[in-house]
Design an enzyme around this catalytic site. Structure first.
Site, PDB file in Angstrom:
ATOM      1  CG  ASP A 158      -8.458 -22.897  64.239  1.00  0.00           C
ATOM      2  OD1 ASP A 158      -7.869 -22.553  65.261  1.00  0.00           O
ATOM      3  OD2 ASP A 158      -8.741 -22.147  63.295  1.00  0.00           O
TER       4      ASP A 158
HETATM    5  N1  URA Z   1      -5.056 -19.765  61.273  1.00  0.00           N
HETATM    6  C1  URA Z   1      -6.297 -20.201  61.528  1.00  0.00           C
HETATM    7  O1  URA Z   1      -7.269 -19.447  61.360  1.00  0.00           O
HETATM    8  N2  URA Z   1      -6.462 -21.443  61.986  1.00  0.00           N
HETATM    9  C2  URA Z   1      -5.443 -22.308  62.159  1.00  0.00           C
HETATM   10  O2  URA Z   1      -5.663 -23.435  62.572  1.00  0.00           O
HETATM   11  C3  URA Z   1      -4.155 -21.843  61.887  1.00  0.00           C
HETATM   12  C4  URA Z   1      -3.987 -20.573  61.443  1.00  0.00           C
END
Ligand code: URA
Length: 245
Positions: free
Chosen positions: A103
């Site tokens: 993310d």
């Molecule tokens: N899980 C998440 O919530 N975000 C990420 O970036 C990777 C795994």
């Protein structure tokens, strides 16, 4: 951009010296126009090179990078909103793409490569490589919540597979722990934590299989060692050669 004679040599049909001779002899065309001048530059991704009327194509060098993605960077190759992308963190503008995603606000280990085959195998939903995240979340990580992580949590897209938890600190206000999952669903860690009343404050992927962030700071990257690439390839080949039901 690359010099024409070097490109021809990379195609494996002549040494650099012989390639220069071929150019001088008028046996080379670029985009169907004869080139006899030395030092001409070309874009290997766009320009067409023919030697004695035959198209020559150099093999693309396969590259494998491990990036410590900082927060505030998107994992896609370009962003319609003009935000910084993971490609902006790497040298040059090789046609690389990220293996999976983190993310925008998540930090941590991200592989980037131009090896489409390996990237596809690594992100196959059935290829269960363990991924470890350091989580800082609001709320108390109780024994009961740890058990729920271990047993699986019902999310809107189904139950999660059993996860491993290693507590660093469990406080009344906030907790810090390592969570290891083997799936790669969208925002999975955040959603699992939220489902247990543990809103994520900070998230960092610290490990993916045998690869870690050791020696890197946010924004830094390194090339994978040939032995690491071989190990990754072996692991995916082992998985993909096992017949699935
Ligand atoms: N899980 C998440 O919530 N975000 C990420 O970036 C990777 C795994």
């Amino acid at each position: 951009m690359e010099r024409l004679h070097k490109y021809i040599a990379r195609c494996g049909i002549a040494s650099r010296r012989r390639a220069e001779e071929l150019i001088r002899e008028g046996k080379v065309t670029v985009n169907h126009k004869p080139v006899t001048r030395m030092g001409v530059l070309l874009d290997p991704d766009k320009d067409l090179v023919h030697v004695k009327g035959k198209r020559v194509i150099a093999k693309r060098e396969l590259c494998y990078f491990l990036l410590y993605k900082p927060a505030g960077v998107v994992s896609t190759c370009d962003d319609p909103q003009g935000r910084k992308t993971v490609l902006d963190c790497l040298p040059g503008k090789e046609r690389l793409f990220p293996v999976g995603r983190l993310d925008y606000l998540t930090e941590g280990l991200l592989l980037l490569t131009n090896d489409g085959g390996l990237a596809n195998r690594l992100t196959h939903p059935g290829y269960a490589v363990p991924k470890t995240y350091l989580v800082e979340a609001g709320g108390f990580l109780s024994g009961e919540k740890i058990e729920r992580f271990r047993k699986g949590i019902r999310l809107e897209d189904g139950m999660t597979k059993p996860a491993k938890v290693k507590t660093v600190h469990a406080g009344a206000e906030a907790s810090r722990f390592f969570l290891t999952i083997t799936e790669g669903r969208n925002r999975q860690v955040r959603r699992m934590c939220e489902a247990l009343g543990l809103p994520v404050i900070y998230l960092c992927r610290t490990r993916m299989g045998f690869l870690t962030l050791k020696g890197l700071s946010p924004g830094e990257y390194r090339r994978l060692e040939p032995a690491e690439v071989a190990r990754l390839k072996r692991s995916t080949q082992e998985y993909h050669s096992v017949p699935t039901q």
